[in-house]
Motif scaffolding. Sequence first.
Motif, mmCIF file in Angstrom:
data_model
loop_
_atom_site.group_PDB
_atom_site.id
_atom_site.type_symbol
_atom_site.label_atom_id
_atom_site.label_comp_id
_atom_site.label_asym_id
_atom_site.label_seq_id
_atom_site.Cartn_x
_atom_site.Cartn_y
_atom_site.Cartn_z
ATOM 1 N N GLU A 212 0.118 53.621 75.378
ATOM 2 C CA GLU A 212 -0.090 53.471 73.933
ATOM 3 C C GLU A 212 1.215 53.187 73.190
ATOM 4 O O GLU A 212 1.244 52.406 72.232
ATOM 5 C CB GLU A 212 -0.718 54.753 73.382
ATOM 6 N N ASN A 213 2.310 53.788 73.641
ATOM 7 C CA ASN A 213 3.582 53.668 72.918
ATOM 8 C C ASN A 213 4.623 52.808 73.619
ATOM 9 O O ASN A 213 5.777 52.774 73.201
ATOM 10 C CB ASN A 213 4.159 55.070 72.686
ATOM 11 N N GLY A 214 4.209 52.112 74.685
ATOM 12 C CA GLY A 214 5.155 51.224 75.343
ATOM 13 C C GLY A 214 5.045 51.261 76.858
ATOM 14 O O GLY A 214 4.272 52.031 77.432
ATOM 15 N N ASP B 47 4.668 64.725 69.298
ATOM 16 C CA ASP B 47 4.605 64.046 67.992
ATOM 17 C C ASP B 47 5.939 63.426 67.593
ATOM 18 O O ASP B 47 6.106 62.972 66.458
ATOM 19 C CB ASP B 47 4.134 65.018 66.908
ATOM 20 N N GLU B 48 6.900 63.388 68.532
ATOM 21 C CA GLU B 48 8.219 62.820 68.245
ATOM 22 C C GLU B 48 8.535 61.586 69.082
ATOM 23 O O GLU B 48 9.669 61.109 69.079
ATOM 24 C CB GLU B 48 9.306 63.874 68.502
ATOM 25 N N ARG C 81 10.197 53.887 76.203
ATOM 26 C CA ARG C 81 10.233 54.384 74.830
ATOM 27 C C ARG C 81 9.039 55.300 74.571
ATOM 28 O O ARG C 81 8.919 55.877 73.478
ATOM 29 C CB ARG C 81 10.210 53.217 73.842
ATOM 30 N N ALA C 82 8.169 55.483 75.575
ATOM 31 C CA ALA C 82 6.907 56.198 75.391
ATOM 32 C C ALA C 82 6.943 57.623 75.919
ATOM 33 O O ALA C 82 5.915 58.298 75.944
ATOM 34 C CB ALA C 82 5.774 55.425 76.076
ATOM 35 N N PHE C 83 8.123 58.106 76.322
ATOM 36 C CA PHE C 83 8.182 59.386 77.021
ATOM 37 C C PHE C 83 8.148 60.598 76.086
ATOM 38 O O PHE C 83 8.897 60.668 75.107
ATOM 39 C CB PHE C 83 9.475 59.489 77.843
ATOM 40 N N ILE C 84 7.301 61.567 76.423
ATOM 41 C CA ILE C 84 7.523 62.963 76.085
ATOM 42 C C ILE C 84 8.516 63.449 77.136
ATOM 43 O O ILE C 84 8.443 63.067 78.304
ATOM 44 C CB ILE C 84 6.217 63.766 76.166
ATOM 45 N N PRO D 221 3.805 60.019 79.241
ATOM 46 C CA PRO D 221 3.299 59.447 77.986
ATOM 47 C C PRO D 221 2.299 60.387 77.312
ATOM 48 O O PRO D 221 1.871 61.382 77.906
ATOM 49 C CB PRO D 221 2.620 58.161 78.448
ATOM 50 N N ILE D 222 1.918 60.040 76.096
ATOM 51 C CA ILE D 222 0.964 60.855 75.350
ATOM 52 C C ILE D 222 -0.367 60.966 76.087
ATOM 53 O O ILE D 222 -1.073 61.972 75.992
ATOM 54 C CB ILE D 222 0.745 60.279 73.923
ATOM 55 N N GLU D 223 -0.714 59.950 76.885
ATOM 56 C CA GLU D 223 -1.950 59.971 77.660
ATOM 57 C C GLU D 223 -1.974 61.097 78.693
ATOM 58 O O GLU D 223 -3.040 61.497 79.157
ATOM 59 C CB GLU D 223 -2.158 58.635 78.379
ATOM 60 N N SER D 224 -0.799 61.599 79.046
ATOM 61 C CA SER D 224 -0.699 62.631 80.081
ATOM 62 C C SER D 224 -0.485 64.029 79.508
ATOM 63 O O SER D 224 -0.369 64.994 80.270
ATOM 64 C CB SER D 224 0.465 62.306 81.026
#
Length: 640
Positions: A187-189, A277-278, A310-313, A334-337
């Motif tokens: 979703e974010n890259g 959320d960051e 750029r998509a990492f938590i 990623p947010i998906e995980s």
Amino acid sequence: MMKYNFLALFMAMLSLNAFAQLESNQDEFDDFMYRRGNTFRAASGVPGINYFQNTSDYKIDVSLDSETHQIKGSLTMEYTNNSPYDLDFIWMYVEQNRFTEDSRGTLTTPVDGNRYNGDTDKGMTISNLVAKTQGSSSSKHSMTDTRMKVYFDKPVKANGGKAEVKMDFEYIVPVDGMDRMGRLKTENGWIYAMAQWFPQVAVFDDVVGWNTEPYLGAGEFYFGYGDFEVNITAPYDQVIVSSGKLLNSKEVLSKKLQRRMKKAQKSDKTVYLIKPDEILDQSLKAKQSGTLTWKFKIDNSRDFAFASSRAFIWDAAKMNLSDDREALAQSVYPIESDGQNAWSRSTEYTKASVEHYSEKWFEYPYDVAVNVAAEIGGMEYPALSFCSYDRQSGRLWGVTDHEFGHNWFPMIVGSNERRYAWMDEGFNTFINYYSTKAFNEGEYPAGLDNRRRLVPWFKSDSREGIDTYPDVTNLRNLGMTAYYKPALGLLMLREYILGGKRFDEAFKSYINTWAYKHPQPSDFFNHMENVTGENLNWFWKNWFYGNNNIDLAISKVEKKNANYLLTFENKGDIPMPVRYKVSFADGSQEIKTLPVEVWQRGNSWTHEYQTNQEIIKVEIDPEKKLVDINSANDIWSSED
């Protein structure tokens, strides 16, 4: 007269032998492979007085273009020839060439595909290659599939001669990298999982010389050891993690991230570096445009991998190692995980796994342990693992624990994965069993607790031996030949044949002796025998080589005066000690063991069991430690 009497007796025995041939199982106990040792590898299972390893140290500058997905790198490799032979050339692997239409790996992939599918429109370009030694330079090189031969104008001298090889390389990062590397769109890259990403020297050893098996799929990797200094340049908004320790955190991390990193380095609990959320929060970036160069270093390693997105938590926690050493467990996903049932526990899993193996077997040598969520089922590299981004709960624990277990086999004990998958996958599956039982006091089930559930495979006609090379093994059998059967062998060796104390002493000694070296199967067999003081030919021969099975039976129990005669039979093809439990009429029980040598002269053995009590049941292998293919003949009961 004495000579005459002896001769007469001998002739009588020959005459008797004509009517009754004595039974012998000596061939089951004989040495089955050349294990006598030499000056390179001693018969005691340790490196010989002339054992050698060549080393390769790398300095790499690489850039990642997230728009074109292109990798461009410049490599300088210093090679040290510690062998007793001058070398006119070296072989290097260029494994991105697996991703071409005419690669051997592509052409040997079945039409309907398998796990090792890969893109076929990529491949690596090499330029500006210069090979220097003895003050002379050469640019001559040739490419053969996933291997490159680099020639020297003058040979690299034996016993410490050095050479330097420089080159530039570039390629497009494949989406589908054979379940080992590649890129995943989220979703974010994009997430870039980078492995087999640079030209790397093959192993030259005393066994076959240059180890140059092509990269096909199931066979993994075999590299030597060296130091890596890697500078990775990527867009400013990317987070990069790698096998190495980050050297320039003040340049690439914002003040806020630096503070959080310091907190994580002191915390046994997981600390967020970048919260869910960051992910796209610009205030966490060290720059607001352009690129950043992340600098990493790892010493005495056989490989280097990294991930960028750029998509990492991003979260981390301190790992407590022996001798008051500390290292940092990290996870990027990623947010998906995200989620407590998923990757939010990844760092907890990583920390527990590494700490367990460090305490039980050998201290973890690296500064970081990084788990990366990617479109990869599970793949290991030194200090960094790629695991499937959609794994959860026990499945995520299992793959995380397995991939980090590989830091011991084959990252520390550097066996040849391309030839002997069982020496890394099987050994690792074995140590995974105990780490899973230890994690949170058994939060997740240990898969090999019920060993006899695998009996149907052992009885199948399509089974193959452990010694089958992974690229030759039918993929339906690979899980058993590389992972489960060798792991079961070590479990039986530890829990049934030798006992935990003797096994652990020998296994730890093997790890310590061959840490950062290249053992062969014979080195493992010899070492275990020498440290335990046991001739285990009968076990290595029948379990690790071939398709023989175990089938011990109790066939008869007879009363003889005040005692009992217990008749056991070896109906299988593998001799084993006979561990059995006797149950008495008064409710008491006793466990005894007969040594494996009872089978040396035949497949039936009668043992006189001395007791004043009435026996009502005899059971072989009461704890069910053996993979015995016929449980029906394990028990004799007076009620039958």
